[in-house]
Design a protein around this motif. Structure first.
Motif, mmCIF file in Angstrom:
data_model
loop_
_atom_site.group_PDB
_atom_site.id
_atom_site.type_symbol
_atom_site.label_atom_id
_atom_site.label_comp_id
_atom_site.label_asym_id
_atom_site.label_seq_id
_atom_site.Cartn_x
_atom_site.Cartn_y
_atom_site.Cartn_z
ATOM 1 N N LYS A 158 0.818 -1.216 0.000
ATOM 2 C CA LYS A 158 0.000 0.000 0.000
ATOM 3 C C LYS A 158 0.855 1.272 0.000
ATOM 4 C CE LYS A 158 -3.939 -2.152 2.345
ATOM 5 N NZ LYS A 158 -4.865 -2.085 3.512
ATOM 6 N N GLU A 159 2.163 1.103 0.106
ATOM 7 C CA GLU A 159 3.047 2.263 0.072
ATOM 8 C C GLU A 159 3.033 2.881 -1.325
ATOM 9 O OE1 GLU A 159 5.569 -0.887 2.131
ATOM 10 O OE2 GLU A 159 6.913 0.865 1.951
ATOM 11 N N GLU A 223 2.102 2.754 -17.890
ATOM 12 C CA GLU A 223 3.311 3.301 -17.292
ATOM 13 C C GLU A 223 3.722 2.501 -16.059
ATOM 14 O OE1 GLU A 223 3.182 8.039 -18.221
ATOM 15 O OE2 GLU A 223 1.857 7.312 -16.624
ATOM 16 N N THR A 224 5.024 2.328 -15.912
ATOM 17 C CA THR A 224 5.595 1.722 -14.714
ATOM 18 C C THR A 224 6.639 2.674 -14.164
ATOM 19 O OG1 THR A 224 5.231 -0.549 -15.453
ATOM 20 C CG2 THR A 224 6.927 -0.194 -13.778
ATOM 21 N N ARG A 225 6.490 3.028 -12.900
ATOM 22 C CA ARG A 225 7.455 3.893 -12.214
ATOM 23 C C ARG A 225 8.145 3.103 -11.117
ATOM 24 N NH1 ARG A 225 3.309 7.109 -13.940
ATOM 25 N NH2 ARG A 225 3.866 9.197 -14.689
ATOM 26 N N MET A 226 9.448 3.303 -10.984
ATOM 27 C CA MET A 226 10.207 2.683 -9.900
ATOM 28 C C MET A 226 11.022 3.750 -9.190
ATOM 29 S SD MET A 226 11.667 -0.929 -11.377
ATOM 30 C CE MET A 226 10.643 -2.024 -12.386
ATOM 31 N N HIS A 227 11.142 3.584 -7.876
ATOM 32 C CA HIS A 227 11.885 4.555 -7.072
ATOM 33 C C HIS A 227 12.625 3.818 -5.967
ATOM 34 C CE1 HIS A 227 11.932 8.145 -4.107
ATOM 35 N NE2 HIS A 227 12.892 8.316 -4.995
ATOM 36 N N ILE A 237 14.842 -0.604 -0.528
ATOM 37 C CA ILE A 237 13.506 -1.001 -0.995
ATOM 38 C C ILE A 237 13.194 -0.261 -2.284
ATOM 39 C CG2 ILE A 237 11.033 -0.926 -0.499
ATOM 40 C CD1 ILE A 237 11.705 -1.155 2.466
ATOM 41 N N ILE A 238 12.723 -1.006 -3.271
ATOM 42 C CA ILE A 238 12.293 -0.415 -4.541
ATOM 43 C C ILE A 238 10.777 -0.457 -4.584
ATOM 44 C CG2 ILE A 238 12.379 -0.543 -7.054
ATOM 45 C CD1 ILE A 238 15.024 -2.043 -6.796
ATOM 46 N N LEU A 239 10.157 0.689 -4.792
ATOM 47 C CA LEU A 239 8.710 0.733 -5.000
ATOM 48 C C LEU A 239 8.429 0.757 -6.495
ATOM 49 C CD1 LEU A 239 7.420 3.282 -2.314
ATOM 50 C CD2 LEU A 239 7.245 0.781 -2.277
ATOM 51 N N LYS A 284 6.473 -3.753 -4.038
ATOM 52 C CA LYS A 284 7.796 -3.383 -3.537
ATOM 53 C C LYS A 284 8.735 -4.581 -3.612
ATOM 54 C CE LYS A 284 6.957 -4.202 1.416
ATOM 55 N NZ LYS A 284 6.945 -3.571 2.757
ATOM 56 N N LEU A 285 9.993 -4.261 -3.681
ATOM 57 C CA LEU A 285 11.042 -5.282 -3.708
ATOM 58 C C LEU A 285 12.060 -4.910 -2.640
ATOM 59 C CD1 LEU A 285 12.501 -7.692 -5.156
ATOM 60 C CD2 LEU A 285 13.682 -5.950 -6.511
ATOM 61 N N VAL A 286 12.257 -5.793 -1.694
ATOM 62 C CA VAL A 286 13.274 -5.566 -0.664
ATOM 63 C C VAL A 286 14.568 -6.235 -1.138
ATOM 64 C CG1 VAL A 286 13.919 -5.933 1.739
ATOM 65 C CG2 VAL A 286 11.520 -5.539 1.130
ATOM 66 N N ILE A 287 15.607 -5.418 -1.293
ATOM 67 C CA ILE A 287 16.892 -5.939 -1.764
ATOM 68 C C ILE A 287 17.507 -6.813 -0.668
ATOM 69 C CG2 ILE A 287 19.198 -5.358 -2.614
ATOM 70 C CD1 ILE A 287 16.990 -4.468 -4.488
ATOM 71 N N PRO A 288 17.854 -8.060 -0.960
ATOM 72 C CA PRO A 288 18.417 -8.931 0.082
ATOM 73 C C PRO A 288 19.805 -8.471 0.521
ATOM 74 C CG PRO A 288 18.568 -9.974 -2.075
ATOM 75 C CD PRO A 288 17.760 -8.738 -2.263
ATOM 76 N N SER A 289 20.191 -8.891 1.702
ATOM 77 C CA SER A 289 21.505 -8.524 2.235
ATOM 78 C C SER A 289 22.601 -9.272 1.472
ATOM 79 C CB SER A 289 21.585 -8.872 3.723
ATOM 80 O OG SER A 289 20.563 -8.197 4.430
#
Length: 289
Positions: A158-159, A223-227, A237-239, A284-289
């Motif tokens: 929901k972010e 459209e696709t936006r990433m931030h 984190i990529i939204l 969202k995508l959480v980048i792994p460590s």
């Protein structure tokens, strides 16, 4: 859009720009962000693509070697954009062809001796939101190899992308726009897929845009936006926000908007406010460590 890059801004942000032939980009906060450009596909490569995609139809101009790559070096997370994967999405989705007025008598890519039947999506509309893998580089017997371990796992959320933050007066450390494919629909409109990226000291932002105008018939915008914000103690984190808008010219006219196709040659970001939303989602995508 030409952007003047200030060396002082790059140094202050701890970034390094590079230009190498058709490659250009920036290294910043553990990210390698680059674009590559080349000419349109030649006839032999077009035949190879048609065989792989199992189609005899491709856009008039396919920039098969153009790409945008964003790689998080520590985790090996790689997000990239290319024409082949976008056209694979077009082929798989296989939308029905847009109906055009019979009086138009369009002749798409037809030879004088042949009658062409539009039984495929000649607009090349794609649901493509980008490609992604996690690549791990490791040394094996003194040689460096790249191993693709798994695809990226995007989760619904929901972010939302902080548009206000993107509007701040930050210096632009890198900007580029890459065309993936384009078709002028036999001079009856336009089908265009582009991706643009902007890198600031605090974050990177990109916009993948599919823009379609079938004159007198339909306007479609996907459209696709990433931030991604740099820094912080947690994993990056990529939204990703995806939005599909479209309307017929008839419906636009009924709402008091112009019917003339020439009016809609303007910036799609302005026209988009007139187009109803068909689908919208945020992940969202959480980048792994």
């Amino acid at each position: 859009m030409e952007v003047e890059i200030d060396e002082k801004d790059l140094k202050a942000a701890g970034a390094e720009a590079f230009f190498d032939g058709g490659r250009r980009g920036v290294r910043i906060h553990g990210w390698l962000i680059e674009t590559r450009r080349n000419s349109i596909l030649n006839s032999s490569t077009i035949q190879q693509w048609e065989q792989k995609l199992e189609t005899s139809h491709l856009p008039e101009m396919v920039f098969g070697e153009n790409t945008l790559v964003l790689k998080h070096l520590t985790s090996g997370t790689k997000i990239h954009f290319n024409a082949f994967d976008a056209l694979s999405g077009w082929k798989q989705e296989a939308l029905p062809p847009v109906e055009v007025p019979a009086a138009a008598k369009w002749k798409f890519r037809c030879k004088p001796s042949e009658q062409v039947i539009l039984d495929y999506d000649y607009t090349f509309t794609t649901p493509y939101c980008g490609s992604g893998t996690i690549e791990i580089d490791k040394d094996l017997n003194g040689r460096e190899v790249s191993e693709e371990t798994r695809n990226l796992k995007w989760e619904d959320c929901k972010e939302q992308i902080d548009v206000a933050a993107l509007s701040s007066k930050e210096p632009i450390l890198f900007y580029d726009e890459v065309v993936l494919y384009e078709d002028e629909l036999a001079d009856n409109g336009v089908s265009l897929l582009t991706v643009k990226v902007r890198v600031m000291p605090s974050s990177w932002f990109l916009l993948l845009r599919f823009w379609l105008r079938v004159d007198g018939v339909l306007i479609r915008l996907r459209e696709t936006r990433m931030h991604c914000v740099f820094g912080g103690s947690t994993n990056p984190i990529i939204l990703r926000e995806s939005c599909w808008r479209e309307s017929t010219f008839q419906d636009l006219s009924a709402k008091g908007h112009p019917f003339d196709s020439a009016v809609y040659n303007d910036d799609p970001s302005i026209i988009s406010q007139r187009l109803p939303i068909i689908m919208q989602k945020t992940q969202k995508l959480v980048i792994p460590s």
